[in-house]
Write an enzyme that holds these catalytic residues in place. Sequence first.
Site, PDB file in Angstrom:
ATOM      1  N   ARG A   1      -3.382  -6.500  -2.837  1.00 55.07           N
ATOM      2  CA  ARG A   1      -3.366  -7.410  -1.692  1.00 55.07           C
ATOM      3  C   ARG A   1      -3.861  -8.802  -2.082  1.00 55.07           C
ATOM      4  NH1 ARG A   1      -7.197  -3.507  -1.514  1.00 55.07           N
ATOM      5  NH2 ARG A   1      -9.372  -4.180  -1.491  1.00 55.07           N
TER       6      ARG A   1
ATOM      7  N   ASN B   1      -2.838   0.251  -3.836  1.00 53.41           N
ATOM      8  CA  ASN B   1      -2.886  -0.871  -2.907  1.00 53.41           C
ATOM      9  C   ASN B   1      -3.203  -2.142  -3.680  1.00 53.41           C
ATOM     10  OD1 ASN B   1      -5.018  -2.716  -1.184  1.00 53.41           O
ATOM     11  ND2 ASN B   1      -3.321  -1.996   0.069  1.00 53.41           N
TER      12      ASN B   1
ATOM     13  N   HIS C   1      -2.352   7.176  -5.038  1.00 53.34           N
ATOM     14  CA  HIS C   1      -2.582   6.121  -4.050  1.00 53.34           C
ATOM     15  C   HIS C   1      -2.585   4.781  -4.767  1.00 53.34           C
ATOM     16  CE1 HIS C   1      -5.643   3.250  -2.470  1.00 53.34           C
ATOM     17  NE2 HIS C   1      -4.944   3.400  -1.368  1.00 53.34           N
TER      18      HIS C   1
ATOM     19  N   SER D   1       0.848  -1.189   0.000  1.00 51.79           N
ATOM     20  CA  SER D   1       0.000   0.000   0.000  1.00 51.79           C
ATOM     21  C   SER D   1       0.883   1.238   0.000  1.00 51.79           C
ATOM     22  CB  SER D   1      -0.915   0.001   1.225  1.00 51.79           C
ATOM     23  OG  SER D   1      -1.758   1.135   1.221  1.00 51.79           O
TER      24      SER D   1
ATOM     25  N   ARG E   1      -2.208   0.604  15.890  1.00 56.30           N
ATOM     26  CA  ARG E   1      -1.126   1.573  15.738  1.00 56.30           C
ATOM     27  C   ARG E   1      -1.641   2.716  14.877  1.00 56.30           C
ATOM     28  NH1 ARG E   1       4.629  -1.183  14.904  1.00 56.30           N
ATOM     29  NH2 ARG E   1       5.163   0.929  15.546  1.00 56.30           N
ATOM     30  N   VAL E   2      -2.117   3.761  15.537  1.00 55.53           N
ATOM     31  CA  VAL E   2      -2.784   4.867  14.852  1.00 55.53           C
ATOM     32  C   VAL E   2      -1.864   5.539  13.836  1.00 55.53           C
ATOM     33  CG1 VAL E   2      -3.904   7.103  15.181  1.00 55.53           C
ATOM     34  CG2 VAL E   2      -4.357   5.230  16.776  1.00 55.53           C
ATOM     35  N   GLU E   3      -0.572   5.686  14.176  1.00 52.96           N
ATOM     36  CA  GLU E   3       0.361   6.327  13.251  1.00 52.96           C
ATOM     37  C   GLU E   3       0.418   5.583  11.927  1.00 52.96           C
ATOM     38  OE1 GLU E   3       1.992   9.192  13.560  1.00 52.96           O
ATOM     39  OE2 GLU E   3       0.960   9.494  15.464  1.00 52.96           O
ATOM     40  N   SER E   4       0.339   4.265  11.984  1.00 50.64           N
ATOM     41  CA  SER E   4       0.372   3.470  10.762  1.00 50.64           C
ATOM     42  C   SER E   4      -0.909   3.641   9.967  1.00 50.64           C
ATOM     43  CB  SER E   4       0.578   1.999  11.104  1.00 50.64           C
ATOM     44  OG  SER E   4       0.489   1.199   9.959  1.00 50.64           O
TER      45      SER E   4
END
Length: 385
Positions: A191, A189, A187, A173, A345-348
């Site tokens: 998967r 992504n 952007h 991503s 993990r909010v930062e991620s």
Amino acid sequence: MGEYPRNYKIKPDPMEEWRNPPPSKWPNRIRLLMLPFLGAIIYSMWTESDSLKTETPSIAQKDAILKRENGVSAQSPMRLRMEQFIKQHQKQIVSELEKVDGTKFKIDTWQRPEGGGGITCVLQDGKVFEKGGVNTSVVYGRLPRAAIQKMRVNHKALDPDVDSLEFFAAGLSMVLHPHNPNAPTVHLNYRYFETADEFGNTNAWWYGGGCDLTPSYLYDEDAIHFHSEIKQACDKHDKAYYPRFKKWCDEYFNNKHRGETRGVGGIFFDDLDETEKDQEQLFSFVQDCLSAFLPSYLPIINRRKDMPFTEAQKHWQQIRRGRYVEFNLVHDRGTAFGLNTPGARVESILMSLPLTSRWEYMHAPEKGSREERLVDVLKNPKEWV
């Protein structure tokens, strides 16, 4: 689990370790941040973990042995081939973007005790990119019965009579927010998801992903080039793919409360399994789509990154970035799953958001302006190729 040779020594600089790994038969130390789209699955797994323990080797353990002893080849399980493919492309994309920006990405790594992990590559306050990230994740775990029942809506191959299934999920991503308002945000992504039965045999599998271009100032030649490269990748596999997935993209990346798309689109698809095409065909399709990213975006960013711009143009870019944030926080399923996962993990999860953005009450572009033309196109998506 089983990912480190016994004599492996942790180097003090994880960035250097990732860029220059020691020789090995299989990909060396992998410690990634998980993608938001896995949030709901991981939450379900955590809440029912006590009832899902097994004494048989997990597919994560089996895969670690396979990689260590045999490496990854065309005969390896699809999950190992997908993992290898996205990690190779992560390095290639990061390398090419560093050439464009002249700044090194920061490499942040993470491991999952249950198996797998991820690599997050972040560039912030660069020369060309204000903020960007190129992330891979490889995650193993178990799906409880409730999650299996929900997934059977789109995947009938899942066994409805089991209490749990092992799963594997891997994806790449990325998002890039340039400084220059003439240069578009992009952007991407792609998967792969798979479940396995108690004997380690694949139970169900599917692919998803896509990419889209989000300009602040519309240059038709940029949109045409971006869509042409994607269409070329799609057409190699099925002439119906591009129009079908382009429409899906316009419908998904859409700020419905504004009545406008997030950008000028690209492609988007999900849940492609054996009812679509066989596994090898779909893997080849996803490979070509991901491989099309650099030729689709590099010519655009190189054309626009050094163009002169005014404070008024920068102001408009901030307004448009606000709309980008609105989509990610209001409509994007992956973000919602991640933020609702305990211990997330909010930062991620919020890495994809721009460094800066702006909201103004009742803001409207000037009549007949370039800004108004962009909004008109966003309200009425065009066929670019």
